[in-house]
Design a protein around this motif. Structure first.
Motif, PDB file in Angstrom:
ATOM      1  N   SER A 248      43.339  32.064  37.630  1.00 56.68           N
ATOM      2  CA  SER A 248      43.874  32.520  36.343  1.00 56.68           C
ATOM      3  C   SER A 248      43.832  31.418  35.297  1.00 56.68           C
ATOM      4  CB  SER A 248      45.308  33.033  36.516  1.00 56.68           C
ATOM      5  OG  SER A 248      46.177  31.995  36.920  1.00 56.68           O
ATOM      6  N   ARG A 249      43.555  30.177  35.713  1.00 57.94           N
ATOM      7  CA  ARG A 249      43.393  29.087  34.752  1.00 57.94           C
ATOM      8  C   ARG A 249      42.029  29.143  34.068  1.00 57.94           C
ATOM      9  NH1 ARG A 249      46.522  23.796  37.198  1.00 57.94           N
ATOM     10  NH2 ARG A 249      48.389  24.887  37.881  1.00 57.94           N
ATOM     11  N   MET A 250      41.147  30.007  34.591  1.00 55.72           N
ATOM     12  CA  MET A 250      39.866  30.226  33.922  1.00 55.72           C
ATOM     13  C   MET A 250      40.098  31.213  32.774  1.00 55.72           C
ATOM     14  SD  MET A 250      37.395  30.767  37.253  1.00 55.72           S
ATOM     15  CE  MET A 250      37.353  29.603  38.611  1.00 55.72           C
ATOM     16  N   GLN A 251      40.599  30.707  31.677  1.00 56.10           N
ATOM     17  CA  GLN A 251      40.957  31.572  30.566  1.00 56.10           C
ATOM     18  C   GLN A 251      39.700  32.141  29.899  1.00 56.10           C
ATOM     19  OE1 GLN A 251      44.015  32.624  29.746  1.00 56.10           O
ATOM     20  NE2 GLN A 251      44.756  31.496  31.540  1.00 56.10           N
ATOM     21  N   VAL A 252      39.616  33.466  29.901  1.00 55.41           N
ATOM     22  CA  VAL A 252      38.499  34.169  29.275  1.00 55.41           C
ATOM     23  C   VAL A 252      39.080  35.171  28.287  1.00 55.41           C
ATOM     24  CG1 VAL A 252      36.566  35.749  29.664  1.00 55.41           C
ATOM     25  CG2 VAL A 252      36.994  33.896  31.291  1.00 55.41           C
ATOM     26  N   GLU A 253      38.567  35.183  27.084  1.00 55.03           N
ATOM     27  CA  GLU A 253      39.068  36.106  26.068  1.00 55.03           C
ATOM     28  C   GLU A 253      38.889  37.550  26.543  1.00 55.03           C
ATOM     29  OE1 GLU A 253      38.469  37.128  21.296  1.00 55.03           O
ATOM     30  OE2 GLU A 253      37.269  35.565  22.283  1.00 55.03           O
ATOM     31  N   GLY A 254      39.950  38.338  26.425  1.00 58.21           N
ATOM     32  CA  GLY A 254      39.885  39.735  26.828  1.00 58.21           C
ATOM     33  C   GLY A 254      40.355  39.992  28.244  1.00 58.21           C
ATOM     34  N   VAL A 255      40.846  38.935  28.939  1.00 57.98           N
ATOM     35  CA  VAL A 255      41.317  39.101  30.314  1.00 57.98           C
ATOM     36  C   VAL A 255      42.787  38.678  30.394  1.00 57.98           C
ATOM     37  CG1 VAL A 255      41.072  38.349  32.720  1.00 57.98           C
ATOM     38  CG2 VAL A 255      39.047  38.708  31.309  1.00 57.98           C
ATOM     39  N   THR A 256      43.596  39.508  31.045  1.00 55.27           N
ATOM     40  CA  THR A 256      45.002  39.200  31.288  1.00 55.27           C
ATOM     41  C   THR A 256      45.245  39.180  32.793  1.00 55.27           C
ATOM     42  OG1 THR A 256      45.710  40.217  29.214  1.00 55.27           O
ATOM     43  CG2 THR A 256      47.393  39.972  30.929  1.00 55.27           C
ATOM     44  N   TYR A 257      45.985  38.192  33.256  1.00 54.46           N
ATOM     45  CA  TYR A 257      46.300  38.069  34.684  1.00 54.46           C
ATOM     46  C   TYR A 257      47.740  38.534  34.910  1.00 54.46           C
ATOM     47  CZ  TYR A 257      42.099  35.174  34.782  1.00 54.46           C
ATOM     48  OH  TYR A 257      40.814  34.720  34.667  1.00 54.46           O
ATOM     49  N   VAL A 258      47.903  39.422  35.887  1.00 54.68           N
ATOM     50  CA  VAL A 258      49.208  40.014  36.184  1.00 54.68           C
ATOM     51  C   VAL A 258      49.535  39.765  37.653  1.00 54.68           C
ATOM     52  CG1 VAL A 258      50.547  42.158  36.245  1.00 54.68           C
ATOM     53  CG2 VAL A 258      48.896  41.778  34.406  1.00 54.68           C
ATOM     54  N   ALA A 259      50.796  39.442  37.928  1.00 51.93           N
ATOM     55  CA  ALA A 259      51.224  39.186  39.308  1.00 51.93           C
ATOM     56  C   ALA A 259      51.031  40.423  40.169  1.00 51.93           C
ATOM     57  CB  ALA A 259      52.688  38.759  39.324  1.00 51.93           C
ATOM     58  N   LEU A 260      50.701  40.198  41.436  1.00 48.96           N
ATOM     59  CA  LEU A 260      50.501  41.284  42.395  1.00 48.96           C
ATOM     60  C   LEU A 260      51.746  41.410  43.258  1.00 48.96           C
ATOM     61  CD1 LEU A 260      48.608  43.402  43.647  1.00 48.96           C
ATOM     62  CD2 LEU A 260      47.719  41.592  45.132  1.00 48.96           C
ATOM     63  N   ASP A 261      52.369  42.579  43.223  1.00 49.30           N
ATOM     64  CA  ASP A 261      53.605  42.828  43.962  1.00 49.30           C
ATOM     65  C   ASP A 261      53.276  43.553  45.261  1.00 49.30           C
ATOM     66  OD1 ASP A 261      56.250  42.999  44.628  1.00 49.30           O
ATOM     67  OD2 ASP A 261      56.664  44.730  43.353  1.00 49.30           O
ATOM     68  N   THR A 262      53.608  42.933  46.392  1.00 48.20           N
ATOM     69  CA  THR A 262      53.354  43.542  47.706  1.00 48.20           C
ATOM     70  C   THR A 262      54.628  43.484  48.540  1.00 48.20           C
ATOM     71  OG1 THR A 262      52.540  41.414  48.501  1.00 48.20           O
ATOM     72  CG2 THR A 262      50.898  42.990  47.727  1.00 48.20           C
ATOM     73  N   PRO A 263      55.615  44.342  48.245  1.00 47.94           N
ATOM     74  CA  PRO A 263      56.892  44.290  48.958  1.00 47.94           C
ATOM     75  C   PRO A 263      56.713  44.394  50.472  1.00 47.94           C
ATOM     76  CG  PRO A 263      56.998  45.819  47.105  1.00 47.94           C
ATOM     77  CD  PRO A 263      55.568  45.440  47.278  1.00 47.94           C
ATOM     78  N   GLY A 264      57.268  43.425  51.187  1.00 42.97           N
ATOM     79  CA  GLY A 264      57.225  43.453  52.650  1.00 42.97           C
ATOM     80  C   GLY A 264      55.887  43.113  53.253  1.00 42.97           C
ATOM     81  N   ALA A 265      54.909  42.788  52.419  1.00 41.07           N
ATOM     82  CA  ALA A 265      53.572  42.486  52.959  1.00 41.07           C
ATOM     83  C   ALA A 265      52.940  41.321  52.205  1.00 41.07           C
ATOM     84  CB  ALA A 265      52.682  43.726  52.884  1.00 41.07           C
ATOM     85  N   ASP A 266      53.740  40.310  51.885  1.00 39.39           N
ATOM     86  CA  ASP A 266      53.217  39.156  51.141  1.00 39.39           C
ATOM     87  C   ASP A 266      52.092  38.441  51.875  1.00 39.39           C
ATOM     88  OD1 ASP A 266      54.757  39.525  48.953  1.00 39.39           O
ATOM     89  OD2 ASP A 266      56.230  37.974  49.424  1.00 39.39           O
TER      90      ASP A 266
END
Length: 304
Positions: A248-266
């Motif tokens: 996500s440090r590869m910043q590219v215009e037009g891209v947003t990074y969102v956390a992935l939620d995996t309850p009970g299966a991290d």
């Protein structure tokens, strides 16, 4: 005789199975077979009889095996002594790294290393794990930050460092891009961009496993080799991608990074990172860098 061809032959003789031998060497079976065939052509004799299930040494192969082991051992020892002597005159560490570690870990590691070893030059070579490991085994690299192999070479020392979590790369105009986190179920109808499994098995399998264990079908529309290409395809609206957090440090215009939620299966959204070096070599400067990395990994892993 070519030393790399001899290493391929010895590994095939040890395993008596081309698939397992190729895996141990982190190369394709076809490439392993080609190197052994070239060795046979150079010597003018058949060394290995191949079947669909396994491999059997010929009489010539059995004769060559012990001599090859001795020759490789002498070559490794000579290489080690030359490298150690050379380090007395030129302090250089050659470091191979995968791309997400190059973005997320290496800058801080090298900053800290410069403070304790200002006269040492670190040469960084960024590539994929399956290309880095042969360079390690041939002596062209001193140290590597890699995704660990399921069957690592016995010549390598391997130390697990951390698990890098995954995030979702979305077009910034996507409805989900406004969320602070998304679940795999939220991605059920999304088209996916995933890396080629041949070159990035950990990242490829992570995406496929997340979907399959949620009872979903992964709608893969594009395969790409490089993470930068994957992120650029996301920016172009071609799909979404599950990528390592450091990517996500590869910043590219037009891209947003969102956390992935995996309850009970991290455990499903984690990618292993390890440090590797050739166990048969002695190198105090390399070992200094390894000790720094191991001693500060808790600090480096906080945003992984």
């Amino acid at each position: 005789m070519d030393l790399h061809q001899l290493r391929c032959f010895v590994m095939a003789a040890d395993e008596l199975h081309f698939g397992r031998a190729a895996q141990r060497l982190d190369m394709l079976p076809s490439s392993l077979s080609r190197h052994i065939r070239m060795l046979e052509e150079d010597l003018g004799v058949r060394l290995v009889m191949r079947t669909t299930r396994n491999a059997v040494l010929t009489e010539h192969g059995s004769f060559l095996l012990e001599e090859a082991r001795s020759l490789l051992a002498r070559a490794d020892d000579l290489e080690s002594r030359i490298r150690e002597n050379g380090r007395d005159r030129a302090a250089v560490v050659r470091l191979g790294v995968i791309d997400s570690a190059a973005v997320g870990l290496v800058p801080r590691l090298l900053h800290d290393f410069r403070e304790i070893a200002p006269d040492v030059t670190v040469q960084v070579m960024e590539d994929k794990t399956h290309r880095i490991l042969p360079r390690m085994l041939s002596g062209r690299l001193d140290l590597a930050l890699i995704r660990p192999s399921a069957a690592p070479s016995r010549r390598l020392e391997l130390h697990f460092l951390l698990y890098e979590t995954a995030v979702v790369a979305l077009p910034s105009s996507h409805d989900l891009a406004r969320r602070t986190s998304v679940s795999v179920l939220d991605l059920a109808d999304q088209t996916l961009i995933v890396p080629e499994r041949r070159s990035r098995p950990h990242s490829h399998d992570l995406t496929m496993r997340l979907f399959s264990e949620s009872g979903l079908y992964a709608k893969v529309v594009h395969l790409a080799d490089e993470k930068q290409t994957i992120v650029n395809l996301v920016a172009a609206g071609m799909g979404i991608a599950i990528v390592p957090r450091w990517a996500s440090r590869m910043q590219v215009e037009g891209v947003t990074y969102v956390a992935l939620d995996t309850p009970g299966a991290d455990r499903l959204k984690k990618l292993p990172l390890a440090v590797a070096w050739t166990g048969s070599t002695r190198d105090p400067i390399r070992d200094m860098l390894v000790e720094l990395l191991r001693g500060r990994i808790d600090i480096y892993s906080k945003d992984a």
